[in-house]
Design a protein around this motif. Structure first.
Motif, PDB file in Angstrom:
ATOM      1  N   TYR A 238     -20.817  39.141  97.272  1.00 45.85           N
ATOM      2  CA  TYR A 238     -21.277  37.989  98.041  1.00 45.85           C
ATOM      3  C   TYR A 238     -22.800  37.945  97.984  1.00 45.85           C
ATOM      4  O   TYR A 238     -23.481  38.857  98.458  1.00 45.85           O
ATOM      5  CB  TYR A 238     -20.831  38.097  99.497  1.00 45.85           C
ATOM      6  CG  TYR A 238     -19.337  38.201  99.657  1.00 45.85           C
ATOM      7  CD1 TYR A 238     -18.552  37.063  99.856  1.00 45.85           C
ATOM      8  CD2 TYR A 238     -18.694  39.445  99.600  1.00 45.85           C
ATOM      9  CE1 TYR A 238     -17.166  37.161  99.994  1.00 45.85           C
ATOM     10  CE2 TYR A 238     -17.324  39.545  99.748  1.00 45.85           C
ATOM     11  CZ  TYR A 238     -16.563  38.407  99.934  1.00 45.85           C
ATOM     12  OH  TYR A 238     -15.197  38.505 100.074  1.00 45.85           O
ATOM     13  N   ILE A 240     -26.474  35.239  98.182  1.00 47.79           N
ATOM     14  CA  ILE A 240     -26.996  33.995  98.756  1.00 47.79           C
ATOM     15  C   ILE A 240     -27.992  33.419  97.761  1.00 47.79           C
ATOM     16  O   ILE A 240     -28.973  34.070  97.398  1.00 47.79           O
ATOM     17  CB  ILE A 240     -27.679  34.239 100.120  1.00 47.79           C
ATOM     18  CG1 ILE A 240     -26.655  34.734 101.142  1.00 47.79           C
ATOM     19  CG2 ILE A 240     -28.344  32.957 100.612  1.00 47.79           C
ATOM     20  CD1 ILE A 240     -27.262  35.119 102.486  1.00 47.79           C
ATOM     21  N   LEU A 245     -24.008  30.532 100.368  1.00 50.41           N
ATOM     22  CA  LEU A 245     -23.180  31.674 100.016  1.00 50.41           C
ATOM     23  C   LEU A 245     -22.561  31.467  98.636  1.00 50.41           C
ATOM     24  O   LEU A 245     -22.038  30.398  98.346  1.00 50.41           O
ATOM     25  CB  LEU A 245     -22.075  31.861 101.060  1.00 50.41           C
ATOM     26  CG  LEU A 245     -21.070  32.990 100.792  1.00 50.41           C
ATOM     27  CD1 LEU A 245     -21.757  34.348 100.895  1.00 50.41           C
ATOM     28  CD2 LEU A 245     -19.906  32.908 101.786  1.00 50.41           C
ATOM     29  N   TYR A 247     -19.931  33.424  95.861  1.00 49.50           N
ATOM     30  CA  TYR A 247     -19.023  34.508  95.495  1.00 49.50           C
ATOM     31  C   TYR A 247     -19.160  34.703  93.993  1.00 49.50           C
ATOM     32  O   TYR A 247     -18.883  33.792  93.208  1.00 49.50           O
ATOM     33  CB  TYR A 247     -17.582  34.138  95.871  1.00 49.50           C
ATOM     34  CG  TYR A 247     -16.583  35.243  95.666  1.00 49.50           C
ATOM     35  CD1 TYR A 247     -16.659  36.418  96.406  1.00 49.50           C
ATOM     36  CD2 TYR A 247     -15.556  35.117  94.737  1.00 49.50           C
ATOM     37  CE1 TYR A 247     -15.735  37.437  96.239  1.00 49.50           C
ATOM     38  CE2 TYR A 247     -14.619  36.126  94.564  1.00 49.50           C
ATOM     39  CZ  TYR A 247     -14.723  37.283  95.311  1.00 49.50           C
ATOM     40  OH  TYR A 247     -13.809  38.291  95.133  1.00 49.50           O
ATOM     41  N   GLU A 500     -19.034  33.848 105.557  1.00 52.08           N
ATOM     42  CA  GLU A 500     -19.896  32.809 106.131  1.00 52.08           C
ATOM     43  C   GLU A 500     -20.160  33.084 107.615  1.00 52.08           C
ATOM     44  O   GLU A 500     -21.306  33.025 108.086  1.00 52.08           O
ATOM     45  CB  GLU A 500     -19.220  31.443 105.967  1.00 52.08           C
ATOM     46  CG  GLU A 500     -20.093  30.265 106.341  1.00 52.08           C
ATOM     47  CD  GLU A 500     -20.801  29.656 105.141  1.00 52.08           C
ATOM     48  OE1 GLU A 500     -21.868  29.061 105.361  1.00 52.08           O
ATOM     49  OE2 GLU A 500     -20.302  29.786 104.015  1.00 52.08           O
ATOM     50  N   LEU A 509     -27.598  33.683 106.919  1.00 49.32           N
ATOM     51  CA  LEU A 509     -27.333  32.285 106.593  1.00 49.32           C
ATOM     52  C   LEU A 509     -27.672  31.428 107.805  1.00 49.32           C
ATOM     53  O   LEU A 509     -27.460  31.844 108.963  1.00 49.32           O
ATOM     54  CB  LEU A 509     -25.848  32.085 106.250  1.00 49.32           C
ATOM     55  CG  LEU A 509     -25.372  32.513 104.865  1.00 49.32           C
ATOM     56  CD1 LEU A 509     -23.858  32.392 104.777  1.00 49.32           C
ATOM     57  CD2 LEU A 509     -26.034  31.672 103.766  1.00 49.32           C
TER      58      LEU A 509
END
Length: 510
Positions: A238, A240, A245, A247, A500, A509
């Motif tokens: 994961y 950013i 976000l 994957y 998230e 985030l």
């Protein structure tokens, strides 16, 4: 995800992953922690006539010597006027911890894995450490929010994470093979492939046989620098990017990297056994001259004993580090998990009812953290016996080699670079090189597994299908279908929702 389950049922079902790790802070010959008097030297001296406070500490990992053969344990007990019962459990640690917690006899301080931390925290079995940070000034000074986040559950600080280690892996290459074939050090994906082809096809060892490969490694970890050159990580991470976000497995850059890797494999430059290699299989193949490139930690290649090993096979062999490769995405060497920690330490909530014991546990944690005598004891042993200080620097004495268990005593870990530079002076340039390489930040260890799914099933499917893609057993044209299966059959959306929510809660985030 946050629904509680009965305590006894939780204790039976609880499964934790407990890792052990190792580090140091800048040594000090004065033995005084920065900015304060040593609590273990001054505050306890006035109470020397009091009976030692008894505390129990339970850790996971290989055993340590008994008290009469453990000078670190002896010195800590003496400095802090405590009687510490230290139990180090080599196997079935989680089960033994669960029994003690369920039976109402928890240790006063103990290791705890991520899963049991979450469950025990939500069951109200663990002490919230946030109000006690002021009682541990050395800890408070060194622990930033990112580090403390590794011990939080639903925003509450239920554990004190060990300080993280530093990156140790990098790309390695046979310099003597480059020189034999008159090749330059690779700096990007194009020159990397050229070198891999030459190491496979141009007899780099000069034995007249077609018995070498360009690249060896272990599973998909082999290709970490290639994923990095495309600006992404290996599968299942994961990240950013641009505030969003991502994957990695469904990152378009990941698919591009797979295409490049598939070309390498089709060209025959990759050890065909990488998916079967385990442990040090790839290292041994490299030492035996079967391949000239691999991705490994410095500790498995250039420690003195390993250099002696591969030099005994070929005195001309010379393994050197290669910088991160330039590619269309960036030039990351690999990923670095911001959520990783070698371990976590927790205190049972019930210890609130024993304030003297609680104070002693907090003092122990404070004493072994920071720049001072306590940290030096757990890192290096006893000054004058295991090490000496010259010009403000720690110099190992022969007896330091007797303390191979010292990492177990480093409860909050250490300043890794300083520690390794003392323990492995000959390897300092390699340590610094690996640490300085650019890494793509990922957040994997922060993300809890959603309830009702089996993470191993998803991971196994991802690995199997990605292996098919790079070996040409499934066309890359099927990649969208592969991603769709991750969502439909393996509930990828639940993982993304969990990520998230968690990363938003922790402030990564917005």
């Amino acid at each position: 995800m946050k629904k509680a389950i009965p305590v006894l049922l939780m204790m039976v079902m609880l499964v934790g992953v407990v890792l052990a790790g190792c580090g140091d802070n800048s040594p000090s010959s004065s033995g005084k922690p920065s900015g304060q008097a040593e609590r273990g030297d001054s505050s306890k001296d006035s109470n020397a006539s009091k009976e030692p406070v008894e505390i129990t500490v339970m850790l996971s990992g290989p055993g340590v010597p008994d008290l009469d053969k453990n000078p670190i344990w002896q010195q800590l007990s003496n400095d802090l006027n405590m009687d510490m019962e230290l139990n180090v459990i080599a196997s079935e640690y989680d089960q033994q911890l669960n029994v003690k917690m369920a039976g109402g006899t928890p240790p006063d301080l103990f290791n705890i894995g991520k899963v049991p931390l979450t469950e025990m925290g939500r069951q109200g079995l663990l002490l919230d450490l946030e109000p006690y940070l002021d009682d541990m000034p050395n800890v408070k000074a060194l622990y930033d929010e990112n580090l403390l986040n590794k011990g939080r559950v639903d925003g509450t600080l239920y554990a004190l994470p060990k300080r993280a280690d530093i990156p140790m892996d990098s790309l390695w290459i046979r310099k003597d093979w480059l020189e034999r074939l008159d090749l330059e050090m690779p700096t990007n994906l194009e020159t990397f492939k050229e070198v891999a082809l030459a190491f496979t096809n141009e007899d780099p060892d000069g034995n007249g046989k077609a018995d070498t490969y360009g690249i060896t490694g272990t599973a998909l970890y082999t290709f970490a620098p290639i994923f990095g050159a495309y600006g992404t990580g290996g599968p299942g991470s994961y990240a950013i990017k641009g505030g969003e976000l991502v994957y990695t497995t469904e990152d378009p850059a990941f698919r591009e990297a797979l295409s490049y890797i598939a070309d390498l494999i089709a060209a025959g430059v990759v050890d065909p056994e990488i998916m079967a290699n385990k442990g040090t299989d790839d290292q041994q193949k490299a030492f035996q001259g079967k391949a000239g490139i691999l991705f490994r930690g410095w500790g498995e290649l250039v420690k003195d004993s390993y250099v002696e090993q591969y030099k005994s096979i070929n005195p001309d062999a010379e393994w050197v580090q290669v910088g991160a490769l330039e590619g269309p995405g960036d030039n990351y060497m690999s990923v670095w998990d911001l959520g990783r920690t070698p371990n976590r330490l927790a205190i049972p909530k019930s210890l609130e009812k024993s304030p003297e014991k609680l104070e002693q546990v907090l003092e122990l944690l404070n004493y072994v953290t920071g720049d001072g005598k306590g940290q030096n004891i757990v890192n290096y042993g006893i000054e004058g016996t295991h090490y000496k200080v010259e010009n403000g620097e720690v110099v190992p004495l022969p007896a330091m080699s007797d303390l191979d268990y010292s990492w177990q005593m480093q409860l909050t870990a250490r300043d890794e670079l300083a520690y390794l530079s003392v323990k492995f002076a000959n390897q300092k340039p390699y340590i610094a090189f690996a640490q300085e390489q650019p890494r793509l930040e990922v957040y994997d260890s922060f993300i809890p597994v959603p309830q009702g799914v089996v993470a191993d099933d998803k991971t196994t499917y991802e690995t199997e299908e990605i292996t098919k893609f790079i070996y040409g057993r499934r066309p890359l044209g099927d990649y969208d279908q592969f991603i769709e299966t991750l969502y439909k059959q393996f509930q990828l959306q639940l993982y993304l929702d969990s990520a998230e929510d968690t990363l938003t809660e922790l402030g990564y985030l917005q």
